[in-house]
Write a protein that holds these residues in place. Structure first.
Motif, PDB file in Angstrom:
ATOM      1  N   SER A   8      -9.071  15.878 -26.833  1.00 42.53           N
ATOM      2  CA  SER A   8     -10.018  16.384 -25.945  1.00 42.53           C
ATOM      3  C   SER A   8      -9.367  17.922 -25.528  1.00 42.53           C
ATOM      4  O   SER A   8      -8.201  17.980 -25.373  1.00 42.53           O
ATOM      5  CB  SER A   8     -10.228  15.657 -24.667  1.00 42.53           C
ATOM      6  N   LEU A   9     -10.219  18.850 -25.297  1.00 47.63           N
ATOM      7  CA  LEU A   9      -9.568  20.179 -24.890  1.00 47.63           C
ATOM      8  C   LEU A   9      -8.888  19.968 -23.678  1.00 47.63           C
ATOM      9  O   LEU A   9      -7.918  20.873 -23.363  1.00 47.63           O
ATOM     10  CB  LEU A   9     -11.037  20.976 -24.743  1.00 47.63           C
ATOM     11  N   LEU A  29      -1.013  22.139 -31.840  1.00 45.07           N
ATOM     12  CA  LEU A  29      -2.016  22.774 -31.020  1.00 45.07           C
ATOM     13  C   LEU A  29      -1.640  23.497 -30.002  1.00 45.07           C
ATOM     14  O   LEU A  29      -0.815  22.894 -29.072  1.00 45.07           O
ATOM     15  CB  LEU A  29      -3.089  22.048 -30.753  1.00 45.07           C
ATOM     16  N   PHE A  30      -1.877  24.935 -29.832  1.00 42.45           N
ATOM     17  CA  PHE A  30      -1.356  25.754 -28.608  1.00 42.45           C
ATOM     18  C   PHE A  30      -2.656  26.322 -27.832  1.00 42.45           C
ATOM     19  O   PHE A  30      -3.692  26.677 -28.551  1.00 42.45           O
ATOM     20  CB  PHE A  30      -0.451  26.935 -28.974  1.00 42.45           C
ATOM     21  N   ASN A  31      -2.649  26.255 -26.522  1.00 42.76           N
ATOM     22  CA  ASN A  31      -3.818  26.710 -25.901  1.00 42.76           C
ATOM     23  C   ASN A  31      -3.050  27.989 -25.392  1.00 42.76           C
ATOM     24  O   ASN A  31      -2.550  27.969 -24.430  1.00 42.76           O
ATOM     25  CB  ASN A  31      -3.911  25.619 -24.541  1.00 42.76           C
ATOM     26  N   VAL A  32      -3.589  29.138 -25.667  1.00 43.09           N
ATOM     27  CA  VAL A  32      -3.388  30.549 -25.228  1.00 43.09           C
ATOM     28  C   VAL A  32      -4.489  30.860 -24.450  1.00 43.09           C
ATOM     29  O   VAL A  32      -5.475  31.438 -25.035  1.00 43.09           O
ATOM     30  CB  VAL A  32      -3.097  31.506 -26.391  1.00 43.09           C
ATOM     31  N   LYS A  95     -14.225  18.545 -27.651  1.00 41.56           N
ATOM     32  CA  LYS A  95     -13.329  18.016 -28.539  1.00 41.56           C
ATOM     33  C   LYS A  95     -12.746  19.194 -29.411  1.00 41.56           C
ATOM     34  O   LYS A  95     -13.483  19.945 -29.719  1.00 41.56           O
ATOM     35  CB  LYS A  95     -13.911  16.911 -29.371  1.00 41.56           C
ATOM     36  N   VAL A  96     -11.262  18.863 -29.584  1.00 38.25           N
ATOM     37  CA  VAL A  96     -10.795  20.053 -30.525  1.00 38.25           C
ATOM     38  C   VAL A  96     -10.633  19.426 -32.001  1.00 38.25           C
ATOM     39  O   VAL A  96     -10.137  18.430 -32.312  1.00 38.25           O
ATOM     40  CB  VAL A  96      -9.370  20.127 -30.217  1.00 38.25           C
TER      41      VAL A  96
END
Ligand code: FES
Length: 102
Positions: A8-9, A29-32, A95-96
Motif C-alpha cells: 500500500s502506498l 521502492l523509494f518514496n521521494v 496500491k503500488v
C-alpha cells in the motif's frame, strides 16, 4: 508485461524505502516527496541491499561503502553513465504496482 501489486502506498512514507522481491528480481521502492521510484536492490559495487541505505532527497547512499545513486534515474552519481536498473511504477487505488520484465 504485467504490473505486480506490492505495498500500500501508505506503507512507504516519504523519505523511506521498502524492499520487495518479484519473481527472482530484488527491487527497492523509494518514496521521494510522495512519488514512488523502483530500482534494483543491489549496489553495483559489492551487491549490498540499497534498501538499507539512507535516502536523502532523491539520493540513496549504499549502507556498505557509501556509493550514491539518484533513485529517480538509477544513475551512480560519480559515474552517471553507470546505473541501477529501474522499473516502471503505477499507483492504483492506493496500491503500488511495479512492472518487471520476465
Ligand atoms: S557495496 Fe555498495 S558501496 Fe560497496
Amino acid at each position: 508485461m504485467k504490473f505486480v501489486e506490492t505495498y500500500s502506498l501508505h506503507d512507504i512514507a516519504p523519505g523511506k524505502s521498502r524492499p520487495v522481491r518479484i519473481g527472482t528480481t530484488d527491487i527497492v521502492l523509494f518514496n521521494v516527496d510522495g512519488t514512488i521510484h523502483a530500482t534494483e536492490n543491489s549496489c553495483l559495487h559489492g551487491g549490498a541491499a540499497l534498501s538499507g541505505g539512507r535516502l536523502c532527497g532523491k539520493v540513496v547512499a549504499c549502507p556498505a561503502h557509501g556509493w550514491r545513486y539518484d533513485v529517480t534515474t538509477g544513475a551512480l552519481l560519480v559515474a552517471p553513465e553507470k546505473g541501477l536498473r529501474t522499473f516502471p511504477v503505477r499507483i492504483d487505488d492506493g496500491k503500488v504496482f511495479v512492472q518487471v520484465e520476465a
